[in-house]
Design an enzyme around this catalytic site. Structure first.
Site, PDB file in Angstrom:
ATOM      1  N   ASN A 120       0.830  -1.195   0.000  1.00 18.93           N
ATOM      2  CA  ASN A 120       0.000   0.000   0.000  1.00 18.93           C
ATOM      3  C   ASN A 120       0.871   1.254   0.000  1.00 18.93           C
ATOM      4  OD1 ASN A 120      -1.793   2.106   0.622  1.00 18.93           O
ATOM      5  ND2 ASN A 120      -1.975   1.472   2.766  1.00 18.93           N
ATOM      6  N   CYS A 121       0.757   2.055  -1.042  1.00 21.34           N
ATOM      7  CA  CYS A 121       1.543   3.290  -1.136  1.00 21.34           C
ATOM      8  C   CYS A 121       1.320   4.204   0.057  1.00 21.34           C
ATOM      9  CB  CYS A 121       1.190   4.019  -2.431  1.00 21.34           C
ATOM     10  SG  CYS A 121       1.888   5.688  -2.566  1.00 21.34           S
ATOM     11  N   PHE A 122       0.050   4.301   0.514  1.00 18.43           N
ATOM     12  CA  PHE A 122      -0.256   5.226   1.601  1.00 18.43           C
ATOM     13  C   PHE A 122       0.002   4.621   2.972  1.00 18.43           C
ATOM     14  CE2 PHE A 122      -2.037   7.670  -1.775  1.00 18.43           C
ATOM     15  CZ  PHE A 122      -1.994   8.976  -1.322  1.00 18.43           C
TER      16      PHE A 122
END
Length: 231
Positions: A120-122
């Site tokens: 997950n990038c965030f």
């Protein structure tokens, strides 16, 4: 994604000037980093509100981004000097300036390369990302460089669906509401003129709206297959 890559190639060839564009996604999608190969199995068959979740490959790196309730930006330019991180800081300045005009202060993250273990990038905020004072990540960015030409694009998380996020990434959403006077988070297009003005002021330029011609659109369509996700 195909259009972002095509714009990079056209600017590198001298056919187009520097470009800034904003867009949202319909239907919702997960964009995957160029080198992101292993993904959770349930992503392949996920549906939301009766539509399958699109899986799209980005030309840049990083981890997966859920494009729902967000605004994406893409900036293509050349002639930069310094390291990759110095260029990130130079290009992100217009984002910092634009959001500061809405009384939202942003600073760069400080996570290291541990992000590669998080799909997950965030889920992490590196020195290329912008976070709020409470540590929540508002903007995740990634780059692709071809010689001296750079594509930098990223997602601004504005009005995400917490339940959708938690189901896809199997972790709760850490997200701060956006207290923006006069602007509703779901009215994403309202931000575009503000950020465009911030870019003009930051870089000392004048931006002129321009649409793709039919032949340009066809060229982008032919490139789009490159960014389909093939497991």
């Amino acid at each position: 994604m195909a259009l972002d890559r095509w714009l990079l190639e056209q600017h590198a060839a001298g056919n187009l000037p520097p470009i800034l564009r904003f867009y949202s996604w319909n239907p919702i999608a997960l964009s995957l980093g160029y080198h992101q190969r292993r993904i959770p199995g349930h992503w392949h068959h996920f549906t939301w509100r009766g539509q399958p979740l699109e899986l799209v490959r980005r030309p840049s790196g990083g981890r997966a981004v859920l494009h729902q309730g967000d605004l994406t930006y893409a900036l293509v330019a050349s002639g930069f000097e310094g390291s990759r991180m110095q260029v990130y800081r130079e290009l992100c300045e217009f984002l910092i300036r634009g959001w500061r005009s809405l009384s939202i202060d942003l600073h760069f993250g400080d996570s290291g390369r541990g992000y590669i273990h998080n799909p997950n990038c965030f889920g992490t905020a590196t020195a290329a990302d912008l976070v709020r004072p409470d540590g929540t990540k508002l903007i995740g960015s990634a780059q692709l460089r071809r010689d001296n030409t750079i594509l930098q694009h990223g997602s601004m998380r504005l009005n995400p669906d917490p339940a959708l996020f938690a189901t896809i990434f199997e972790t709760p959403l850490r997200h701060s509401p956006l207290p923006i006077p006069g602007i509703q988070a779901e009215q994403i297009a309202t931000l575009i003129p503000l950020l465009t003005t911030a870019a003009e002021d930051t870089f000392g330029i004048s931006l002129v709206p321009e649409a793709l011609s039919s032949s340009e659109y066809q060229a982008v369509q032919e490139k789009a297959i490159e960014f389909s996700f093939i497991p």
